[in-house]
Structure formats: structure tokens, C-alpha cells
Design a protein around this motif. Structure first.
Motif, PDB file in Angstrom:
ATOM      1  N   LYS A  17     -56.455  24.243  54.128  1.00 31.44           N
ATOM      2  CA  LYS A  17     -55.624  23.969  55.292  1.00 31.44           C
ATOM      3  C   LYS A  17     -55.515  25.212  56.175  1.00 31.44           C
ATOM      4  CE  LYS A  17     -51.439  21.530  56.558  1.00 31.44           C
ATOM      5  NZ  LYS A  17     -50.219  20.841  56.079  1.00 31.44           N
ATOM      6  N   LEU A  21     -56.536  25.417  60.071  1.00 33.58           N
ATOM      7  CA  LEU A  21     -55.519  25.731  61.078  1.00 33.58           C
ATOM      8  C   LEU A  21     -55.914  26.960  61.904  1.00 33.58           C
ATOM      9  CD1 LEU A  21     -52.200  25.084  59.110  1.00 33.58           C
ATOM     10  CD2 LEU A  21     -53.048  23.848  61.117  1.00 33.58           C
ATOM     11  N   TYR A  25     -56.815  26.750  65.760  1.00 32.52           N
ATOM     12  CA  TYR A  25     -55.954  27.527  66.664  1.00 32.52           C
ATOM     13  C   TYR A  25     -56.778  28.468  67.552  1.00 32.52           C
ATOM     14  CZ  TYR A  25     -52.735  31.228  68.064  1.00 32.52           C
ATOM     15  OH  TYR A  25     -52.036  32.159  68.771  1.00 32.52           O
ATOM     16  N   ASP A  40     -47.874  31.687  65.153  1.00 31.18           N
ATOM     17  CA  ASP A  40     -48.169  30.468  65.896  1.00 31.18           C
ATOM     18  C   ASP A  40     -48.520  29.282  65.011  1.00 31.18           C
ATOM     19  OD1 ASP A  40     -47.553  31.576  68.295  1.00 31.18           O
ATOM     20  OD2 ASP A  40     -49.607  31.966  68.919  1.00 31.18           O
ATOM     21  N   ILE A  41     -49.268  29.510  63.926  1.00 27.94           N
ATOM     22  CA  ILE A  41     -49.599  28.343  63.108  1.00 27.94           C
ATOM     23  C   ILE A  41     -48.556  28.087  62.039  1.00 27.94           C
ATOM     24  CG2 ILE A  41     -52.062  28.589  63.491  1.00 27.94           C
ATOM     25  CD1 ILE A  41     -52.490  29.575  60.840  1.00 27.94           C
ATOM     26  N   GLU A  43     -45.733  27.160  62.560  1.00 33.04           N
ATOM     27  CA  GLU A  43     -45.041  25.941  62.943  1.00 33.04           C
ATOM     28  C   GLU A  43     -45.688  24.705  62.320  1.00 33.04           C
ATOM     29  OE1 GLU A  43     -45.399  26.076  67.143  1.00 33.04           O
ATOM     30  OE2 GLU A  43     -44.353  27.996  67.328  1.00 33.04           O
ATOM     31  N   LYS A  44     -47.002  24.789  62.153  1.00 34.73           N
ATOM     32  CA  LYS A  44     -47.697  23.630  61.604  1.00 34.73           C
ATOM     33  C   LYS A  44     -47.691  23.615  60.085  1.00 34.73           C
ATOM     34  CE  LYS A  44     -50.548  22.945  65.619  1.00 34.73           C
ATOM     35  NZ  LYS A  44     -51.848  22.508  66.154  1.00 34.73           N
ATOM     36  N   ASP A  45     -47.527  24.766  59.486  1.00 36.10           N
ATOM     37  CA  ASP A  45     -47.404  24.835  58.034  1.00 36.10           C
ATOM     38  C   ASP A  45     -46.600  26.064  57.660  1.00 36.10           C
ATOM     39  OD1 ASP A  45     -47.540  24.991  55.335  1.00 36.10           O
ATOM     40  OD2 ASP A  45     -49.670  24.549  55.187  1.00 36.10           O
TER      41      ASP A  45
END
Lengths: 149, 149
Positions: A17, A21, A25, A40-41, A43-45
Motif C-alpha cells: 500500500k 500511495l 502521489y 500528505d499521504i 491522510e490516506k493511511d
DNA sequence: TTAGATGCAAATGTTTTGCAGGGCT
DNA sequence: AGCCCTGCAAAACATTTGCATCTAA
């Protein structure tokens, strides 16, 4: 991003993952530091750790999937996904934004290097510093009166 | 080094032993890290401290007397005394030596940048990576069989 | 199952900074 | 004298690493 999955497989890197990501990104942004990528990433994980970012960016750069460089003079490494092959940048001294440029002014320069310096060129890096349209408009160009930072 | 003294005076920097040693040293060598400068000029004045090197290199770079950059990908800042104006380098991937080059392949490129990207170029940096004569001879070039590091 | 990935915390190495004393002008 | 410069030690930061645990293949 099937393209990314294939890229990873071709380099014998597991599809994790974190890697997806990071690549996704960077595929949509300018060169970034590990810290920037991290926040920044996140937020997604939210469970990703900074050291994972470092380890993966390093691995991806080693495999030639990402390009690592230190463009700005802040000494921080930045990672970039090279979308169109060549990577040259125009770096705005006003806003520090990094603009990709696709012209390569090198032409036959590699040949000159070989003939004159007996040096085999394998890659080159060109960085252009100056002021972008916006910053010129905002009066940040060299000819403008001296301003506060 | 009267030239150096004048340079310092013109920038309102006091003429200290440290500054003279640093500038004299860099005037005769390739781009160097603070640590390298420190250990090399330590011989001439053993009481100099590393933080003095950092502070002075930083101040001299701010005044435009030195150029600070991160050429190699080791993440370390290097300082350089720009002897002939333009600074471009050929960096050998075999031995990490940094060779100055005086050809500038840019020509009218600044004009292109202005026309096509609306970007005002104030300076540029070109770095060329590859293999020098010695390293090619030593079999360190890309076409040679894979070797141990 | 198993080599490779990850999170966390600690270590590393470079660069910066606070403070008291010393040197340049 | 006055302000800048220096040394020393500690701090700040980016990056790396050790180790135990997890996960993709």
C-alpha cells in the motif's frame, strides 16, 4: 494504477500500500521531500510511518522508478516520478515552486564532453533559477525595489 | 591574497583569519563540505572550530562570495569559490571527483525559457554525471562487467 | 511458509544555535 | 569601546538502522 503495479513487479518489489500511495502521489505532484510525502499521504493511511517513506523512496530510486535529487538549497532530498523521461527544472526564487521543463538544451554536448574532457556522460542535470510569471507580477523579480522576506 | 581582503571589505565582512583561510583554501580546490574544509585548514590553525567554518561559509555564500550547492547525492552541502564566473561540473560516478567545465551549452536558452515558459532566468546550474578517463581505464564504466563496491 | 515490509524507538551525522569570552576596526 | 567573531557544548533536524511483528506472494 495498473501501470504502477507492473512497474513494481518488473523490479521485484512487492506491491504494498505504501508504495502505491507514494507513486500515485508523486505521479500527480512536483518533487517532494520524504516529510512532505509523509504528511500528505498520511491522510490516506494514517498508520504509515516516516521511515517507511524513506525506505521506499530510497528503494524506488535505486530501481530507477523515482529520481532522487536535492534541487532547492535547503539540503533536503526530494523524490520525483519522472513522467516524461528527461527531468529538468525551473525553480522560482520567489515562491520556491519547481516547474518541469521539457526542452533539453544539451544537443550534442555529450560529444563535446567526450572530445574535450575525455569524460563519458551517463546523465546530466539542469536547474534553472529565476522568477516565474506570478512572482514577477507580485514584484519579486530582481529589478523590483528591495522587499521584506 | 589582497584580492580576498578587498572582497571581504566590499561586503562589510571583517577580515578574520578563518575567512582568509577558508577562501584561500577553496580558491585552490574543488567544492568542499564544511567538514572537509575544517579538517584541511585545521593544519594551518588548529584552534578553528567546525561551527566557525559553518558560520563563515554560510555568511560568505550569502554575500555571493562562495557558492553553496549539493552536487553529490550524499546530501552534504559543498562550498565553492567561483573562479571563472560560471560554475558547471562533471562529476565522476566512479571516483566522485568533481571536474569544473567551462563550456556552457546554454546559448540562447534563457530566451527560450522566457518565451515559452514566461520564466526569467537569473542563474542556472548544470551538472554532468559520468565516468572520467581514469575510471574508464580502471574498468569502472557502465559497459564493464559488474564489480564490487 | 518465508523473504521482504513495516512501525517504533533509538542512533547517526550534519548543520544550527546559545552563551560567554576574544578580536577586529 | 563597541560590535562582530569565535569556541565550546548542546540542540535541532534530516535520515538511517535494529528489532520484533506483520504481510504479500
Amino acid at each position: 494504477m495498473e501501470e504502477i503495479d507492473e512497474l513494481l513487479k518488473s523490479k521485484n518489489l512487492k506491491k504494498t500500500k505504501a508504495r502505491r500511495l507514494i507513486l500515485d502521489y508523486l505521479n500527480h505532484s512536483a518533487p517532494r521531500t520524504a516529510g512532505e510525502i509523509f504528511s500528505d499521504i498520511r491522510e490516506k493511511d494514517p498508520r504509515l510511518s516516516l521511515s517507511t517513506i524513506y525506505r521506499n523512496c530510497e528503494a524506488l530510486a535505486e530501481q530507477g522508478i523515482l529520481v532522487k535529487s536535492s534541487l532547492l538549497e535547503d539540503g533536503m532530498a526530494r523524490y520525483e516520478y519522472p513522467r516524461n523521461g528527461h527531468i529538468h527544472h525551473a525553480i522560482c526564487l520567489g515562491c520556491n515552486r519547481i516547474f518541469p521543463i521539457d526542452d533539453c538544451p544539451f544537443g550534442q554536448f555529450d560529444q563535446i564532453m567526450s572530445n574535450k574532457y575525455d569524460f563519458d556522460v551517463t546523465k546530466h542535470r539542469i536547474e534553472i533559477y529565476g522568477y516565474c510569471h506570478d512572482c514577477r507580477k507580485a514584484g519579486k523579480d530582481p529589478s523590483a525595489p528591495i522587499q521584506e522576506k
